[in-house]
Design a protein around this motif. Structure first.
Motif, short mmCIF file in Angstrom:
data_model
loop_
_atom_site.label_atom_id
_atom_site.label_comp_id
_atom_site.label_asym_id
_atom_site.label_seq_id
_atom_site.Cartn_x
_atom_site.Cartn_y
_atom_site.Cartn_z
N VAL A 114 0.86 -1.18 0.00
CA VAL A 114 0.00 0.00 0.00
C VAL A 114 0.90 1.24 0.00
N SER A 115 0.70 2.10 -0.98
CA SER A 115 1.51 3.31 -1.07
C SER A 115 0.74 4.37 -1.84
N TRP A 116 1.34 5.56 -1.92
CA TRP A 116 0.73 6.66 -2.65
C TRP A 116 0.75 6.42 -4.15
N LEU A 117 1.50 5.44 -4.62
CA LEU A 117 1.52 5.14 -6.04
C LEU A 117 0.17 4.62 -6.53
N TRP A 118 -0.63 4.09 -5.63
CA TRP A 118 -1.97 3.65 -6.02
C TRP A 118 -2.83 4.85 -6.39
N LEU A 119 -2.58 6.01 -5.79
CA LEU A 119 -3.28 7.23 -6.18
C LEU A 119 -2.91 7.60 -7.62
N THR A 120 -1.64 7.46 -7.96
CA THR A 120 -1.19 7.71 -9.32
C THR A 120 -1.87 6.75 -10.29
#
Length: 74
Positions: free
Chosen positions: A33-39
């Protein structure tokens, strides 16, 4: 297909492609889980809006009272 939709599709595709290349080349781990999923979400939204014309942020901003000016490319 209009120029605006083609640009949205290309932007979404390039965003998703860069994430996929980074993941498969071992530079980023998309299994965590990371902010890359927002990307990834933004890229998918851009890609689908290029084909369907449906843009949830645009509809939300319109309801909030912001004005439309036309194409983003003009």
């Amino acid at each position: 297909m209009t120029i605006e939709r083609i640009i949205r599709s290309m932007a979404g595709f390039m965003t998703l492609l860069s994430l996929a290349l980074a993941h498969f080349l071992g530079q980023v781990d998309l299994t965590q889980v990371s902010w890359l999923w927002l990307t990834a979400f933004v890229g998918l939204n851009l890609f689908q809006s290029g084909f369907t014309g449906l843009c949830p942020p645009a509809a939300l901003l319109k309801k909030l009272g912001f004005k439309e000016t036309g194409s983003c490319c003009s």
